[in-house]
Enzyme design. Structure first.
Site, mmCIF file in Angstrom:
data_model
loop_
_atom_site.group_PDB
_atom_site.id
_atom_site.type_symbol
_atom_site.label_atom_id
_atom_site.label_comp_id
_atom_site.label_asym_id
_atom_site.label_seq_id
_atom_site.Cartn_x
_atom_site.Cartn_y
_atom_site.Cartn_z
ATOM 1 C CG ASP A 45 -2.143 -0.907 0.926
ATOM 2 O OD1 ASP A 45 -2.250 -1.425 -0.171
ATOM 3 O OD2 ASP A 45 -2.721 -1.086 2.010
ATOM 4 N N GLY A 46 2.058 1.160 0.571
ATOM 5 C CA GLY A 46 2.892 2.397 0.664
ATOM 6 C C GLY A 46 3.485 2.808 -0.797
ATOM 7 C CG ASN A 122 -4.685 5.623 3.121
ATOM 8 O OD1 ASN A 122 -5.548 5.046 2.451
ATOM 9 N ND2 ASN A 122 -3.707 4.825 3.567
ATOM 10 C CD GLU A 123 -3.889 8.425 7.054
ATOM 11 O OE1 GLU A 123 -2.687 8.387 6.331
ATOM 12 O OE2 GLU A 123 -4.435 7.186 7.079
#
Length: 264
Positions: A45-46, A122-123
């Site tokens: 995911d990174g 994501n955030e």
């Protein structure tokens, strides 16, 4: 069709990237890092987040695919053993586009400095640069609370499985166009009170964080963290933009949650 492949950089991911490029060579597929229509991320995911931000100015023209060479990810859901199958499916154009909401972050500064805008998959988090973290939380121009604590996190629906989850936030299905605010170690006693619960906002809401004393903040957007000085306001809202994924098969969101966090 134009495509590009980004790799985590380890030996396994780099080798898979080269093999896929060789496989695409047998079809009418053009490798193009400038204007790709398909972006394939190999790693986790990174790596996927890095690919997203690399092409965030062209989101309407791109569909993303993630291949995990480690643990299963929420964005990287293909296995290396399926790479040959994926090459054939892509060459045939047999996929559908699935779209997820994104988060828009606007940072406003003192007089004379242009505001900055960021897009998060994501955030975004906000913390003090050193002293106490104290901000007024304003929702649609209505003062909601004065927050004191370590910081605040605003996440997208797909991002609720990341940092938001570790903060006790709820998991949201990515089909919901919303954003979620969670607290980081809020101060609650006889003098200071916060709501103490995650808050979910629909796409037409605007959440503003306004500094009370300290105006220097460490603001993160996904994997990027920057020290911002002389901050006057931080605004969050669901972005008008979306990220698009190339889907070839059914892999329900709740199945991903189960496989990542529970798995019998």
């Amino acid at each position: 069709m134009k495509y590009m492949i980004t790799s985590k950089g380890d030996e396994k991911s780099d080798l898979l990237r080269l093999n896929m490029i060789a496989g695409f060579g047998e079809y009418d597929m053009e490798y193009d890092e400038i204007e790709p229509e398909i972006v394939i991320s190999i790693g986790g995911d990174g790596t996927f987040l890095s690919a997203f931000h690399q092409y965030e100015e062209r989101l309407d023209e791109i569909a993303f695919i993630g291949i995990h060479t480690g643990h299963l990810g929420f964005y990287a859901d293909w296995r290396p053993a399926e790479a040959d199958k994926l090459v054939k499916l892509l060459a045939k154009g047999e996929y559908q586009k699935v779209s997820y909401p994104l988060l828009k972050t606007t940072v406003k500064y003192g007089i004379g400095k242009k505001e900055a805008e960021y897009l998060a998959l994501n955030e975004s988090t906000v913390k003090s640069s050193g002293g106490p973290f104290v901000v007024d939380v304003v929702i649609n121009d209505l003062h909601f609370e004065r927050f004191r604590g370590d910081g605040l996190c605003m996440s997208t629906p797909s991002g609720t499985t990341a940092y938001n989850k570790s903060l006790g936030g709820a998991l949201m299905h990515p089909s919901i166009e919303a954003m979620q605010l969670t607290e980081m170690a809020s101060i609650n006693n006889r003098v200071y009170r916060t709501i103490g619960s995650p808050l979910v906002f629909p796409k037409h809401h605007v959440v503003s964080l306004q500094p009370v004393n300290d105006k220097d903040f460490q603001i993160s957007v996904d994997h990027l963290s920057i020290l911002h000085r002389d901050v006057q306001e931080i605004r969050y809202e669901v972005s008008a933009k979306k990220v698009h994924f190339a889907r070839f098969r059914s892999f329900p969101f709740w199945r991903r949650v189960h496989d990542s966090f529970i798995e019998d």
